[in-house]
Write a protein that holds these residues in place. Sequence first.
Motif, PDB file in Angstrom:
ATOM      1  N   HIS A 288       0.810  -1.223   0.000  1.00  0.00           N
ATOM      2  CA  HIS A 288       0.000   0.000   0.000  1.00  0.00           C
ATOM      3  C   HIS A 288       0.842   1.270   0.000  1.00  0.00           C
ATOM      4  CE1 HIS A 288      -3.407  -2.519   2.056  1.00  0.00           C
ATOM      5  NE2 HIS A 288      -3.151  -2.886   0.808  1.00  0.00           N
ATOM      6  N   GLU A 313      -2.753   0.320  -4.033  1.00  0.00           N
ATOM      7  CA  GLU A 313      -3.935   0.795  -3.302  1.00  0.00           C
ATOM      8  C   GLU A 313      -4.176   2.296  -3.435  1.00  0.00           C
ATOM      9  OE1 GLU A 313      -6.248  -0.098   0.862  1.00  0.00           O
ATOM     10  OE2 GLU A 313      -4.336   0.929   0.961  1.00  0.00           O
ATOM     11  N   ASP A 344      -3.903  -3.783  -6.054  1.00  0.00           N
ATOM     12  CA  ASP A 344      -4.702  -4.051  -4.858  1.00  0.00           C
ATOM     13  C   ASP A 344      -6.168  -4.187  -5.267  1.00  0.00           C
ATOM     14  OD1 ASP A 344      -4.859  -4.697  -2.178  1.00  0.00           O
ATOM     15  OD2 ASP A 344      -5.377  -2.668  -1.566  1.00  0.00           O
TER      16      ASP A 344
END
Length: 392
Positions: A288, A313, A344
């Motif tokens: 992330h 993400e 993601d």
Amino acid sequence: MFPAYYRQLASAAFAYPAIDNHAHPLLTEKHRDSLPFEGLYSEAAGEALVDDSIHTLACYRSTFQLAKLFGLKKGEDNWEAVKEKRASLDYAQLCKICMQPSGIQCILIDDGLSGDRDLVEGYKWHDQYTFSPTRRIVRIEVEAQNTLLYLSRCFIPFEVDSSTASNLLRVVTVNFEERIVTCANDDDVVGFKSIACYRTGLDIAPSEADEDVEKSLLEAWTDYDATDKFRLKHKALNDYLVRIVLRIAGQYKKPGLGDNDITLTKSSPAHMQPLIKAFPDTTFVLLHSGYPYSREAGYLTAVYKNVYLDFGEIFPCLSADGQRAVVKQVLELSPTNKLLWSTDGRWWPESFYLASIQSRQVLYDVIAGNSITIMLLMLPARSLQIASAGKS
């Protein structure tokens, strides 16, 4: 007319096949509408998701791009029109429309979903939309919960209490290690993932007294007796299980991936420094983008040989300016050969499409606007897209 190196940069950024280093399964056709579609671009929940997230820059941008993908006319490019259009499409057609232009070569899927497992497709199902077989990321908390659940239903030749906690820990350890070794020997498994940050934070202790782990295990066992559910939220036990996996992952050369999300005070990857030092033979992949601690994450990749950073993400969850800012922060210090890309993506095929086109555009914008000679940055444009191929 643009110089040749801009055209070469564009070709690398927009057309190069990509390895999706971390994603989640798509919903089945039966459950295609089981989750709020607004989760496509937001981590919010409840009223904040349905009522407020639609007024974010992330939503406006996603709406515009999906309206264009679905061929909506001007004046119809609003969020509700996008939802109506996707609902009218055959599910196989919707998946193809979104996945085909993404340019994804292969997907590494975390399929360790506790409450949503019955809603999604198996990881191999996704092969129809990629050029190479889908591979699997094992979520260790699910394996641990399954271990404890299995043992709770078996005959254990002693009463579980404080006087037998050490015996219970030995039984749990043996069974859990067997599960993880089995996964490590599976060619489809490319790595292990922990969501420790969601539960107890990234400040994972590199060592701990057995008495503390035994007490933590006993608390988890007692909670199960009261609720009929194992949820690993006991820090000493969680840390102990993570250490087991890191040791085995290092032996089998399978990387360990870690989320940094929720409880901001404990989600900075800087908390992991003692653990990274304690397991130098294990590869760590920070997920992330380390957001909102992207600089800290980039620093760890620069100073530790065994640390990599996945910048995923943030697409499409941040605005375009926010995405560019994160990528710039990551590139300030991180070696480009230590950066991995991911969508993601989750639940909806649109998540893979948006993440792909947005990240490719951001990579082009950041590299093209860099003061360093663009020709020297041609390699990073390619390596950021395909680096995870060598790690899988």
